[in-house]
Design an enzyme around this catalytic site. Sequence first.
Site, short mmCIF file in Angstrom:
data_model
loop_
_atom_site.label_atom_id
_atom_site.label_comp_id
_atom_site.label_asym_id
_atom_site.label_seq_id
_atom_site.Cartn_x
_atom_site.Cartn_y
_atom_site.Cartn_z
N GLN A 52 9.84 20.08 11.31
CA GLN A 52 9.32 20.03 12.69
C GLN A 52 7.83 19.70 12.68
O GLN A 52 7.21 19.58 13.73
CB GLN A 52 9.54 21.39 13.37
CG GLN A 52 10.99 21.74 13.59
CD GLN A 52 11.18 23.22 13.88
OE1 GLN A 52 11.10 23.65 15.03
NE2 GLN A 52 11.40 24.00 12.85
N ASN A 53 7.24 19.61 11.49
CA ASN A 53 5.80 19.37 11.40
C ASN A 53 5.47 17.89 11.58
O ASN A 53 6.27 17.03 11.22
CB ASN A 53 5.27 19.87 10.06
CG ASN A 53 5.49 21.36 9.89
OD1 ASN A 53 5.75 22.05 10.87
ND2 ASN A 53 5.40 21.86 8.67
N ASP A 100 2.47 16.65 10.38
CA ASP A 100 1.23 16.49 9.59
C ASP A 100 1.37 15.58 8.38
O ASP A 100 0.39 15.32 7.68
CB ASP A 100 0.71 17.87 9.14
CG ASP A 100 1.76 18.69 8.38
OD1 ASP A 100 2.60 18.10 7.67
OD2 ASP A 100 1.73 19.94 8.50
N HIS A 150 10.09 15.92 14.88
CA HIS A 150 9.09 15.96 15.96
C HIS A 150 8.08 14.82 15.81
O HIS A 150 7.01 14.86 16.41
CB HIS A 150 8.37 17.32 15.99
CG HIS A 150 9.22 18.41 16.57
ND1 HIS A 150 8.81 19.73 16.65
CD2 HIS A 150 10.46 18.39 17.13
CE1 HIS A 150 9.77 20.46 17.21
NE2 HIS A 150 10.77 19.67 17.51
N THR A 201 9.54 28.75 9.64
CA THR A 201 9.77 28.40 11.06
C THR A 201 10.34 29.61 11.79
O THR A 201 11.18 30.32 11.26
CB THR A 201 10.71 27.18 11.22
OG1 THR A 201 10.98 27.01 12.62
CG2 THR A 201 12.00 27.30 10.46
#
Length: 271
Positions: free
Chosen positions: A108-109, A111, A126, A218
């Site tokens: 879900q990161n 970065d 994401h 998470t």
Amino acid sequence: MTAVPSDNWNEATRLLREAQKIVVLTGAGISAESGIATFRDDRGLWQEFPPDRFATWNGLLETALLEPRKFAAFLTAVLEPIATARPNAAHTALAELEQLRPTTIITQNVDGLHQAAGSRDVREIHGSLLEIVRLNGSPVETLGRDDLLRVVEELRRAGEAGWAGFRVLRAIQPIFSVSLAGGRRPNVVLFGSQLAEPAWSQAQEDMRACDLLLTVGTSGTVEPAASLWSWGRQAGAKAITIDPHVRQGDVWLQGRAGDILPRLVQLLKAP
Ligand code: OAD
């Protein structure tokens, strides 16, 4: 912090050895030790920047127009840690796991730290802050971390010049602009948006095929991503969780990802 019982280490190592297809589900917690704040911990991002104003495109746009200073503070809080981040021991251990066992990461990161650590099979459901797309989602370019840092520096200059909205908008032009030519935005999923494709469809396929779920950092509160775990469990997958607080599945390795994952990979490699 509570020490992980040796039975849990043994069971987790056995599950990793026996698995035919491992899916690792990661969230903000895996990047916490790279200096990137989580969302829902005590000092998480949503404490200072409530999601209704900062995690939807409409909310963000309204904040940009009405409160450019606050908008700039939010962008700086998001961009600067990612611009300066390096993969930590947990990211590196997962890249090593991929060399040892059939492994896919669903994150879900936004970065890009899994890829920076060397992981290849990564689904960014994401999206990614480093990818710039048109407002309609078509690709424009991939930025480096230094490009994000330059935006942060420009935001600081806008502040020194007095926080006018137009200065803030000029500062963020490399990542966000609205224009007749199509505009641009980071390819990230905010609340109310569809999950990133093809990553999301692939992630659902992965759930059908996997027999071991390794969840790292998470809270599992954001849908529909959180449902992936249940789908994997319904399909019969075993589950290991690495998190200081969240306990779910068959084995809980309680602690920080940067402590737990390198040790787990060491145990896996031991004869
Ligand atoms: P959360 O902030 O909800 O959860 C972070 C999790 O990481 C918690 O369970 C913490 O206990 C754990 N944690 C903290 N430090 C850790 C460490 N060093 N090692 C391991 N675990 C640690 O973050 P996410 O679950 O990733 O979405 O949040 C999911 C989504 O919520 C984000 O992708 C974002 C956010 O709203 C959107 O903005 C759409």
